[in-house]
Design a protein around this motif. Sequence first.
Motif, mmCIF file in Angstrom:
data_model
loop_
_atom_site.group_PDB
_atom_site.id
_atom_site.type_symbol
_atom_site.label_atom_id
_atom_site.label_comp_id
_atom_site.label_asym_id
_atom_site.label_seq_id
_atom_site.Cartn_x
_atom_site.Cartn_y
_atom_site.Cartn_z
ATOM 1 N N UNK A 60 -7.784 5.003 -19.454
ATOM 2 C CA UNK A 60 -8.033 6.358 -19.346
ATOM 3 C C UNK A 60 -7.285 6.888 -18.230
ATOM 4 N N UNK A 61 -7.397 8.239 -17.913
ATOM 5 C CA UNK A 61 -6.765 9.090 -16.947
ATOM 6 C C UNK A 61 -7.099 8.581 -15.708
ATOM 7 N N UNK A 62 -8.356 8.198 -15.614
ATOM 8 C CA UNK A 62 -8.820 7.872 -14.136
ATOM 9 C C UNK A 62 -8.209 6.448 -14.020
ATOM 10 N N UNK A 63 -8.199 5.683 -14.779
ATOM 11 C CA UNK A 63 -7.481 4.396 -14.637
ATOM 12 C C UNK A 63 -6.147 4.599 -13.923
ATOM 13 N N UNK A 64 -5.506 5.407 -14.753
ATOM 14 C CA UNK A 64 -4.023 5.693 -14.112
ATOM 15 C C UNK A 64 -4.100 6.006 -13.110
ATOM 16 N N UNK A 65 -4.874 7.157 -12.421
ATOM 17 C CA UNK A 65 -4.940 7.613 -11.203
ATOM 18 C C UNK A 65 -4.994 6.643 -10.313
ATOM 19 N N UNK A 66 -6.065 5.788 -10.565
ATOM 20 C CA UNK A 66 -6.368 4.624 -9.688
ATOM 21 C C UNK A 66 -5.448 3.623 -9.565
ATOM 22 N N UNK A 67 -4.668 3.371 -10.336
ATOM 23 C CA UNK A 67 -3.549 2.376 -10.460
ATOM 24 C C UNK A 67 -2.479 3.058 -9.565
ATOM 25 N N UNK A 68 -2.062 4.327 -9.876
ATOM 26 C CA UNK A 68 -1.178 4.967 -9.363
ATOM 27 C C UNK A 68 -1.440 5.122 -7.854
ATOM 28 N N UNK A 69 -2.511 5.351 -7.240
ATOM 29 C CA UNK A 69 -2.811 5.120 -5.856
ATOM 30 C C UNK A 69 -2.652 3.815 -5.359
ATOM 31 N N UNK A 70 -3.144 2.922 -5.884
ATOM 32 C CA UNK A 70 -3.049 1.611 -5.590
ATOM 33 C C UNK A 70 -1.472 1.068 -5.258
ATOM 34 N N UNK A 71 -0.801 1.436 -6.323
ATOM 35 C CA UNK A 71 0.587 1.133 -6.167
ATOM 36 C C UNK A 71 1.392 1.815 -5.076
ATOM 37 N N UNK A 72 1.026 3.016 -4.684
ATOM 38 C CA UNK A 72 1.555 3.768 -3.755
ATOM 39 C C UNK A 72 1.149 2.969 -2.377
ATOM 40 N N UNK A 73 -0.062 2.643 -2.144
ATOM 41 C CA UNK A 73 -0.331 1.889 -0.951
ATOM 42 C C UNK A 73 0.174 0.691 -0.896
ATOM 43 N N UNK A 74 0.143 -0.129 -1.718
ATOM 44 C CA UNK A 74 0.640 -1.437 -1.784
ATOM 45 C C UNK A 74 2.059 -1.506 -1.535
ATOM 46 N N UNK A 75 2.871 -0.649 -2.419
ATOM 47 C CA UNK A 75 4.443 -0.614 -1.993
ATOM 48 C C UNK A 75 4.745 -0.245 -0.864
ATOM 49 N N UNK A 76 4.002 0.524 -0.059
ATOM 50 C CA UNK A 76 4.450 0.883 1.360
ATOM 51 C C UNK A 76 4.021 -0.431 2.248
ATOM 52 N N UNK A 77 2.986 -0.938 1.852
ATOM 53 C CA UNK A 77 2.727 -2.141 2.908
ATOM 54 C C UNK A 77 3.941 -3.346 2.450
ATOM 55 N N UNK A 78 4.143 -3.392 1.250
ATOM 56 C CA UNK A 78 5.315 -4.464 1.056
ATOM 57 C C UNK A 78 6.331 -3.994 1.503
ATOM 58 N N UNK A 79 6.976 -2.740 1.414
ATOM 59 C CA UNK A 79 8.207 -2.432 1.957
ATOM 60 C C UNK A 79 8.184 -2.637 3.506
ATOM 61 N N UNK A 80 7.040 -2.183 4.235
ATOM 62 C CA UNK A 80 7.062 -2.497 5.577
ATOM 63 C C UNK A 80 7.169 -3.917 6.054
ATOM 64 N N UNK A 81 6.531 -4.774 5.224
ATOM 65 C CA UNK A 81 6.800 -6.312 5.659
ATOM 66 C C UNK A 81 8.257 -6.771 5.330
ATOM 67 N N UNK A 82 8.865 -6.184 4.183
ATOM 68 C CA UNK A 82 10.114 -6.459 4.039
ATOM 69 C C UNK A 82 11.284 -6.000 4.921
ATOM 70 N N UNK A 83 10.957 -4.660 5.085
ATOM 71 C CA UNK A 83 12.010 -3.879 6.166
ATOM 72 C C UNK A 83 11.874 -4.543 7.834
#
Length: 153
Positions: A60-83
């Motif tokens: 649903x649209x709610x699921x997509x928004x939730x996954x978008x938020x999760x992806x935004x938060x986790x990518x920042x965390x992983x990017x920091x760990x890598x950089x």
Amino acid sequence: MLKAGRAVKHGRFFTSRAADCRHCDLARLCLSNGRVNKAVVLGDDYPALLRARRRRERWSDEDRALYQRHRWRSEGYHGEAKTWHGLSRAIRRGLINMKIQAYLTAAAVNLKRLASASLSILLFVYSQEATSSARHSLRQGKVFGIGLSVASA
């Protein structure tokens, strides 16, 4: 028509016959230059990938928004760990050693965040105490350490 071929470590090769591809209308789109037939490797867990894709199509649209938020938060965390913390390169070979490196990196990042949060709480408490003592000094008529008498009515 793809026929099962030899097994590889992570799946199985599926290949078509060159005669089948020669008469196909989509051969120019499907085959790269110089190839006469199609070869595909399907992973052992391919049915699971299909199920995941089908399940994602029903989101649903709610699921997509939730996954978008999760992806935004986790990518920042992983990017920091890598950089900033060396997770972009493996220090030692092997999956176990890479897991150890990932755990240590995650612990370092979490400790850094914990220290930052503790410092901001301490600064907040200190600023609250400083403002309350300044208010107390103003109520008593003390400005810059000089006592002023305030006539009370």
